[in-house]
Design an enzyme around this catalytic site. Structure first.
Site: not given
Ligand code: COS
Length: 378
Positions: A152, A237, A262, A126, A333, A273, A357
């Site tokens: 999804i 986001r 009300r 996730g 209420g 207040q 997200e």
């Molecule tokens: N735009 C473009 N590239 C991005 C980026 C962005 N906003 N954010 C990260 N990247 C790239 C990084 O630059 C990195 O590339 P390089 O290795 O070439 O430098 C790569 O992606 C991996 O990034 P990172 O190391 O930051 O990955 P992590 O596994 O640490 O994950 C988080 C980062 C936690 C921020 C990410 O997994 C996340 O957003 N998790 C939440 C997922 C989410 O929102 N789920 C909801 C789904 S829809 S309901």
């Protein structure tokens, strides 16, 4: 707001009052999504707002889009979310797709005749999105998908799914993004979630069992999928933030109207207040959220995207929506807790805005990472 934005807002306000509002209580109860409402929003141009006109969109700004989402969310968080996610799918194809993909998939999504879905989360990945395990194995002429996706939004009602799957090594660099159409052999739907809120918007599990995807449905190149997903989520986001502002605004509106009418202890409860301070705080937090959302949107419109601000907008606006809707139930209420008034629905719909997200904890992770980067380079 400029003239166009005011016009969009007024048009949507009228549409929501006439076409959405009358159904919401019933549809929330029965978990009914009305495709005809989505189609009508499409006919008015609201399902493809930021997409360029050459692919059937309106070519409007993300700021305009945020204003529209906020307005729709005042009546229905669920329809606003459906549009937001479908627009994210359009943005992905527009930004990372080739000309054939754009021509093939974008017009139906932009016109609102079809819905798009974004498929990243899995049962064991996730927040740690890059740990996903759905595989896409290269075969002649394409790829074979195996695995499943959960949570999804629009699962089952969408026609075009952007699916992130592993084509290479573990970690983010082994992930690719594919366009998968409803009806592809080996692609089926799992259970529909029973949720606290967003009950009008179906959330489903997707199942892939030896599902063949033609080569031309790979987006960009192999290994680019995680970056595509992250870049898309950045925009997603603050649009979730815009929806949160609409949700909170409706709750404030219901609170003030109720408090003014009300009577208790021979006066309107608005005149106490203790309640005035609550509503003043609600209004102030909503305006802070709105300003952050608009600024994050403008940064994208001006081609100076700011991931930190987008996360701040999502964090602030969705935490505010939760607080404001909870306070609204308190102000109303006993009746606020019943389905006679809509505030309990907005409170239920607000909760998941703090989760989808990227949870609000993940927003803080991204904000803190950006802070660290800024301070390390100075
Ligand atoms: N735009 C473009 N590239 C991005 C980026 C962005 N906003 N954010 C990260 N990247 C790239 C990084 O630059 C990195 O590339 P390089 O290795 O070439 O430098 C790569 O992606 C991996 O990034 P990172 O190391 O930051 O990955 P992590 O596994 O640490 O994950 C988080 C980062 C936690 C921020 C990410 O997994 C996340 O957003 N998790 C939440 C997922 C989410 O929102 N789920 C909801 C789904 S829809 S309901």
């Amino acid at each position: 707001m400029n003239e166009l934005q005011l016009e969009l807002k007024n048009q949507l306000e009228k549409f929501c009052q006439q076409q959405i509002e009358p159904h919401m209580e019933h549809d929330d109860e029965t978990e009914t999504f009305r495709m005809e409402i989505f189609n009508q929003l499409g006919e008015l141009g609201f399902t493809g707002m930021p997409l360029p006109e050459e692919y059937g969109g309106m070519g409007l700004s993300y700021e305009d889009f945020s204003i529209a989402l906020c307005e729709i969310a005042k009546s229905s968080v669920a329809y606003a979310v459906t549009i937001s996610v479908s627009s994210m799918v359009q943005a992905i194809i527009n930004e990372f797709g080739d000309e054939d993909q754009k021509k093939k998939f974008l017009p139906a999504l932009a016109s609102g005749s079809e819905i798009g879905a974004f498929c990243l989360s899995e049962s064991a990945s996730g927040s740690d999105a890059s740990a996903l395990t759905t595989t896409a194995k290269k075969v002649e002429g394409g790829y074979v998908l195996n695995g499943s996706k959960i949570w999804i939004t629009s699962g089952g009602i969408a026609k075009t799914y952007i699916v992130m799957a592993r084509t290479g090594a573990p970690g983010p660099s082994g992930i690719s993004a594919f366009i998968v159409r409803d009806g592809a052999a080996g692609f089926s739907f799992g259970k529909k979630e029973k949720k606290m809120g967003w009950r009008v918007s179906p959330t489903r599990e997707l199942l892939f069992h030896n599902c063949f995807i033609p080569e031309e449905n790979l987006l960009a190149k192999e290994g680019e999928g995680f970056k595509i997903a992250m870049a898309a989520l950045e925009k997603g986001r603050f649009t979730i933030g815009a929806i949160a502002v609409g949700c909170a605004e409706r709750a404030l509106d219901e609170s003030v109207r109720y408090a003014l009418s009300r009577q208790q202890f021979k006066q309107a409860i608005f005149d106490f207040q203790g309640l005035q301070f609550m509503m003043a705080d609600m209004a102030t937090e909503i305006e802070c959220s709105r300003l952050l959302v608009y600024q994050a949107a403008r940064d994208y419109d001006n081609h100076t995207p700011n991931a930190k601000l987008a996360c701040m907008a999502k964090l602030k606006a969705t935490d505010t929506a939760m607080k404001v809707t909870t306070d609204a139930v308190q102000i109303l209420g006993g009746v606020g807790y019943t389905r006679e008034y809509p505030v309990e629905r907005f409170m239920r719909d607000a909760k998941v805005l703090q989760i989808v997200e990227g949870t609000n904890q993940i927003q803080r992770v991204v904000i803190a990472r950006n802070l660290k980067k800024e301070y390390s380079t100075h």
